[in-house]
Design a protein around this motif. Structure first.
Motif, PDB file in Angstrom:
ATOM      1  N   UNK A  63      76.717  72.812 -16.376  1.00 34.63           N
ATOM      2  CA  UNK A  63      77.784  72.414 -17.291  1.00 34.63           C
ATOM      3  C   UNK A  63      78.146  73.553 -18.221  1.00 34.63           C
ATOM      4  N   UNK A  64      78.012  74.781 -17.714  1.00 32.63           N
ATOM      5  CA  UNK A  64      78.093  75.961 -18.567  1.00 32.63           C
ATOM      6  C   UNK A  64      79.456  76.630 -18.629  1.00 32.63           C
ATOM      7  N   UNK A  65      80.359  76.236 -17.770  1.00 37.69           N
ATOM      8  CA  UNK A  65      81.691  76.842 -17.715  1.00 37.69           C
ATOM      9  C   UNK A  65      81.611  78.362 -17.568  1.00 37.69           C
ATOM     10  N   UNK A  66      80.901  78.805 -16.542  1.00 38.71           N
ATOM     11  CA  UNK A  66      80.866  80.227 -16.222  1.00 38.71           C
ATOM     12  C   UNK A  66      79.623  80.974 -16.636  1.00 38.71           C
ATOM     13  N   UNK A  67      78.689  80.331 -17.314  1.00 36.82           N
ATOM     14  CA  UNK A  67      77.476  81.011 -17.764  1.00 36.82           C
ATOM     15  C   UNK A  67      76.229  80.184 -17.438  1.00 36.82           C
ATOM     16  N   UNK A  68      75.989  79.865 -16.160  1.00 33.76           N
ATOM     17  CA  UNK A  68      74.825  79.039 -15.839  1.00 33.76           C
ATOM     18  C   UNK A  68      73.505  79.757 -16.120  1.00 33.76           C
ATOM     19  N   UNK A  69      72.510  78.988 -16.518  1.00 32.53           N
ATOM     20  CA  UNK A  69      71.188  79.545 -16.804  1.00 32.53           C
ATOM     21  C   UNK A  69      70.451  79.821 -15.488  1.00 32.53           C
ATOM     22  N   UNK A  70      69.360  80.545 -15.583  1.00 30.89           N
ATOM     23  CA  UNK A  70      68.582  80.921 -14.403  1.00 30.89           C
ATOM     24  C   UNK A  70      68.047  79.695 -13.664  1.00 30.89           C
ATOM     25  N   UNK A  71      67.621  78.689 -14.399  1.00 28.43           N
ATOM     26  CA  UNK A  71      67.099  77.475 -13.783  1.00 28.43           C
ATOM     27  C   UNK A  71      68.164  76.791 -12.927  1.00 28.43           C
ATOM     28  N   UNK A  72      69.392  76.749 -13.419  1.00 29.23           N
ATOM     29  CA  UNK A  72      70.475  76.097 -12.681  1.00 29.23           C
ATOM     30  C   UNK A  72      70.913  76.922 -11.475  1.00 29.23           C
ATOM     31  N   UNK A  73      70.820  78.254 -11.561  1.00 32.26           N
ATOM     32  CA  UNK A  73      71.079  79.099 -10.396  1.00 32.26           C
ATOM     33  C   UNK A  73      70.059  78.777  -9.307  1.00 32.26           C
ATOM     34  N   UNK A  74      68.803  78.634  -9.695  1.00 28.12           N
ATOM     35  CA  UNK A  74      67.736  78.332  -8.737  1.00 28.12           C
ATOM     36  C   UNK A  74      67.953  76.960  -8.104  1.00 28.12           C
ATOM     37  N   UNK A  75      68.305  75.972  -8.918  1.00 29.08           N
ATOM     38  CA  UNK A  75      68.566  74.628  -8.388  1.00 29.08           C
ATOM     39  C   UNK A  75      69.746  74.650  -7.420  1.00 29.08           C
ATOM     40  N   UNK A  76      70.804  75.364  -7.759  1.00 29.81           N
ATOM     41  CA  UNK A  76      71.982  75.446  -6.897  1.00 29.81           C
ATOM     42  C   UNK A  76      71.630  76.096  -5.563  1.00 29.81           C
ATOM     43  N   UNK A  77      70.846  77.140  -5.603  1.00 27.36           N
ATOM     44  CA  UNK A  77      70.428  77.818  -4.374  1.00 27.36           C
ATOM     45  C   UNK A  77      69.599  76.888  -3.502  1.00 27.36           C
ATOM     46  N   UNK A  78      68.656  76.203  -4.114  1.00 28.05           N
ATOM     47  CA  UNK A  78      67.808  75.256  -3.385  1.00 28.05           C
ATOM     48  C   UNK A  78      68.645  74.175  -2.725  1.00 28.05           C
ATOM     49  N   UNK A  79      69.562  73.594  -3.482  1.00 27.98           N
ATOM     50  CA  UNK A  79      70.391  72.521  -2.940  1.00 27.98           C
ATOM     51  C   UNK A  79      71.299  73.012  -1.819  1.00 27.98           C
ATOM     52  N   UNK A  80      71.859  74.189  -1.990  1.00 25.57           N
ATOM     53  CA  UNK A  80      72.721  74.746  -0.956  1.00 25.57           C
ATOM     54  C   UNK A  80      71.948  74.941   0.346  1.00 25.57           C
ATOM     55  N   UNK A  81      70.751  75.485   0.253  1.00 24.28           N
ATOM     56  CA  UNK A  81      69.944  75.726   1.445  1.00 24.28           C
ATOM     57  C   UNK A  81      69.482  74.416   2.096  1.00 24.28           C
ATOM     58  N   UNK A  82      69.215  73.402   1.291  1.00 23.74           N
ATOM     59  CA  UNK A  82      68.727  72.125   1.824  1.00 23.74           C
ATOM     60  C   UNK A  82      69.844  71.264   2.409  1.00 23.74           C
ATOM     61  N   UNK A  83      71.028  71.324   1.826  1.00 22.24           N
ATOM     62  CA  UNK A  83      72.089  70.389   2.203  1.00 22.24           C
ATOM     63  C   UNK A  83      73.157  70.921   3.134  1.00 22.24           C
ATOM     64  N   UNK A  84      73.341  72.225   3.150  1.00 22.05           N
ATOM     65  CA  UNK A  84      74.439  72.773   3.966  1.00 22.05           C
ATOM     66  C   UNK A  84      74.128  72.565   5.447  1.00 22.05           C
ATOM     67  N   UNK A  85      75.049  71.937   6.180  1.00 25.07           N
ATOM     68  CA  UNK A  85      74.810  71.682   7.612  1.00 25.07           C
ATOM     69  C   UNK A  85      74.764  72.958   8.423  1.00 25.07           C
TER      70      UNK A  85
END
Length: 85
Positions: A63-85
């Motif tokens: 919810x950072x509008x362009x400035x995500x924290x390191x934790x959220x970058x990690x969560x986004x990466x994890x989700x992308x790798x787990x969910x992308x078909x």
């Protein structure tokens, strides 16, 4: 018997827990993270995949509008790798 709705509900529950912060004993995410999960799943499983996907996911989660924290970058990466078909 599993239905598409059950599968989507399961995916949303798992994604929302990842966004909210998984930890032992935690079984549900907050309402805010559940709403974010819907946007994340729609983005990841949507028809377009481009270089802006990971930053967009991190922004949704943080919810950072362009400035995500390191934790959220990690969560986004994890989700992308787990969910992308």
């Amino acid at each position: 018997m599993s239905t598409a709705t059950d599968t989507r509900a399961h995916v949303l529950r798992e994604v929302s827990l990842t966004i909210c912060g998984r930890r032992e004993g935690k079984t549900a995410a907050c309402t805010s993270c559940l709403r974010k999960a819907d946007a994340v799943v729609h983005t990841i499983r949507g028809p377009e995949l481009n270089t802006a996907l990971l930053p967009r996911l991190a922004d949704i989660i943080c919810g950072s509008e362009g400035q995500p924290c390191a934790s959220c970058w990690e969560k986004a990466t994890t989700l992308l790798l787990e969910l992308r078909p």
